[in-house]
Enzyme design. Sequence first.
Site, PDB file in Angstrom:
ATOM      1  N   ASP A  39      36.411 -28.672 -11.857  1.00 16.08           N
ATOM      2  CA  ASP A  39      36.088 -27.410 -11.075  1.00 16.08           C
ATOM      3  C   ASP A  39      34.697 -27.134 -10.426  1.00 16.08           C
ATOM      4  O   ASP A  39      33.752 -28.652 -10.751  1.00 16.08           O
ATOM      5  CB  ASP A  39      36.130 -26.204 -12.896  1.00 16.08           C
ATOM      6  CG  ASP A  39      37.135 -26.311 -13.096  1.00 16.08           C
ATOM      7  OD1 ASP A  39      38.295 -26.227 -12.851  1.00 16.08           O
ATOM      8  OD2 ASP A  39      37.799 -25.463 -14.082  1.00 16.08           O
ATOM      9  N   LYS A  60      36.959 -22.848  -8.830  1.00 15.37           N
ATOM     10  CA  LYS A  60      37.779 -20.986  -9.224  1.00 15.37           C
ATOM     11  C   LYS A  60      36.463 -20.367  -9.458  1.00 15.37           C
ATOM     12  O   LYS A  60      36.134 -20.544 -10.648  1.00 15.37           O
ATOM     13  CB  LYS A  60      38.731 -21.259  -9.450  1.00 15.37           C
ATOM     14  CG  LYS A  60      39.793 -21.027  -9.596  1.00 15.37           C
ATOM     15  CD  LYS A  60      41.249 -20.940  -9.673  1.00 15.37           C
ATOM     16  CE  LYS A  60      41.176 -21.137 -11.317  1.00 15.37           C
ATOM     17  NZ  LYS A  60      41.677 -22.719 -12.034  1.00 15.37           N
ATOM     18  N   MET A 173      32.914 -15.173 -18.934  1.00 14.39           N
ATOM     19  CA  MET A 173      33.026 -14.981 -18.070  1.00 14.39           C
ATOM     20  C   MET A 173      32.217 -13.158 -17.685  1.00 14.39           C
ATOM     21  O   MET A 173      33.355 -12.494 -17.732  1.00 14.39           O
ATOM     22  CB  MET A 173      34.011 -15.055 -17.853  1.00 14.39           C
ATOM     23  CG  MET A 173      34.743 -16.460 -17.502  1.00 14.39           C
ATOM     24  SD  MET A 173      36.535 -16.060 -17.058  1.00 14.39           S
ATOM     25  CE  MET A 173      37.356 -16.729 -18.459  1.00 14.39           C
TER      26      MET A 173
HETATM   27  N1  SAH Z   1      36.747 -23.908 -20.842  1.00 14.14           N
HETATM   28  C1  SAH Z   1      35.355 -23.209 -20.427  1.00 14.14           C
HETATM   29  C2  SAH Z   1      35.623 -21.594 -20.785  1.00 14.14           C
HETATM   30  C3  SAH Z   1      35.839 -21.676 -18.871  1.00 14.14           C
HETATM   31  S1  SAH Z   1      35.366 -20.068 -18.356  1.00 14.14           S
HETATM   32  C4  SAH Z   1      34.688 -23.618 -21.426  1.00 14.14           C
HETATM   33  O1  SAH Z   1      35.269 -23.541 -22.928  1.00 14.14           O
HETATM   34  O2  SAH Z   1      33.410 -23.634 -22.519  1.00 14.14           O
HETATM   35  C5  SAH Z   1      34.089 -19.798 -17.266  1.00 14.14           C
HETATM   36  C6  SAH Z   1      32.930 -19.408 -18.580  1.00 14.14           C
HETATM   37  O3  SAH Z   1      32.502 -19.900 -19.534  1.00 14.14           O
HETATM   38  C7  SAH Z   1      31.112 -19.392 -17.866  1.00 14.14           C
HETATM   39  O4  SAH Z   1      32.051 -17.593 -16.771  1.00 14.14           O
HETATM   40  C8  SAH Z   1      30.773 -18.651 -18.858  1.00 14.14           C
HETATM   41  O5  SAH Z   1      30.988 -17.408 -19.648  1.00 14.14           O
HETATM   42  C9  SAH Z   1      31.339 -19.759 -19.587  1.00 14.14           C
HETATM   43  N2  SAH Z   1      30.250 -21.180 -20.228  1.00 14.14           N
HETATM   44  C10 SAH Z   1      30.483 -22.335 -19.107  1.00 14.14           C
HETATM   45  N3  SAH Z   1      29.959 -22.847 -19.083  1.00 14.14           N
HETATM   46  C11 SAH Z   1      28.626 -22.552 -19.792  1.00 14.14           C
HETATM   47  C12 SAH Z   1      27.263 -22.526 -19.850  1.00 14.14           C
HETATM   48  N4  SAH Z   1      26.455 -23.978 -19.220  1.00 14.14           N
HETATM   49  N5  SAH Z   1      26.292 -21.828 -20.159  1.00 14.14           N
HETATM   50  C13 SAH Z   1      26.919 -20.792 -20.362  1.00 14.14           C
HETATM   51  N6  SAH Z   1      28.070 -20.398 -20.407  1.00 14.14           N
HETATM   52  C14 SAH Z   1      29.068 -21.205 -19.412  1.00 14.14           C
END
Ligand code: SAH
Length: 255
Positions: A39, A60, A173
């Site tokens: 990703d 994405k 998100m």
């Molecule tokens: N599978 C991922 C989430 C994917 S959706 C998980 O378990 O974390 C992507 C969203 O995850 C982003 O829009 C944000 O809301 C969050 N996210 C991912 N990495 C992040 C980070 N380092 N700091 C803050 N939010 C994060």
Amino acid sequence: MEAGQSGRVYLVGAGPGAADLLTLRAARLLARADIVFHDALVQPDVLALAPQARLVAVGKRSGRLSTAQQFINKQLVDAARQYGCVVRLKGGDPMLFGRAQEEIDALRQAGIALEIVPGISAAFGASAEVGQSMTRRGMSRSVLFLTPAVGKGEVPHAWADATKDVDTLVLYMAGRQARDIADGLIAAGIPAHRPAMLVENASLPHQRMWPTTVGGLPDAAAQLAEGPALILVGEVYAECLPQALALPRLRHAAA
Ligand code: SAH
């Protein structure tokens, strides 16, 4: 690969960003992967753990050019027919808001062997940085992971209805729709003064966080840069608010 044989696909959690927040299992798989589909959120130093592998970005990020999910599914199936060890690397944990099910279904349908490797989800990465437990005796017994985001063609849902009876909320998100989020939460009955935290780039060097309230979320979110951001809401974050930081003991001394 012999004719008729397929390799194995590993759906691997890359954690919130920092390369040393990967699991050992993930690191070992990266070290022997033939090809890695990743990703946009996966950091370069995580990808550096697979110097021998072919790297394919299938990012994405909302609002940007993206690879259609069906095409990603097909690429995974094709790669499994060509390579022995195929890694599909997803930010955080693959099983949370990661479109994992579409890929799992496509691989199963194609009869490809599949393994899933969990990762540290953003909620846990952000909580560690905030330094405040999502649960707390006498204050928070329930945590809701929620996203107001809907995919293309999906009907918008009344996401805020689900927030009424939970103690701590983690919104994925959501950073860029903070005004709608705040309005939705307030309309669902959550008081505008309920403490909230906005955390951007949790676990990464350019991490930033804003202690605020539900009503203050739009102003806090106006300061976001381009990084992934998470919104945390709940009484447990009261201690992060500036007035609480100035008088850390007062709240509990009075209780
Ligand atoms: N599978 C991922 C989430 C994917 S959706 C998980 O378990 O974390 C992507 C969203 O995850 C982003 O829009 C944000 O809301 C969050 N996210 C991912 N990495 C992040 C980070 N380092 N700091 C803050 N939010 C994060």
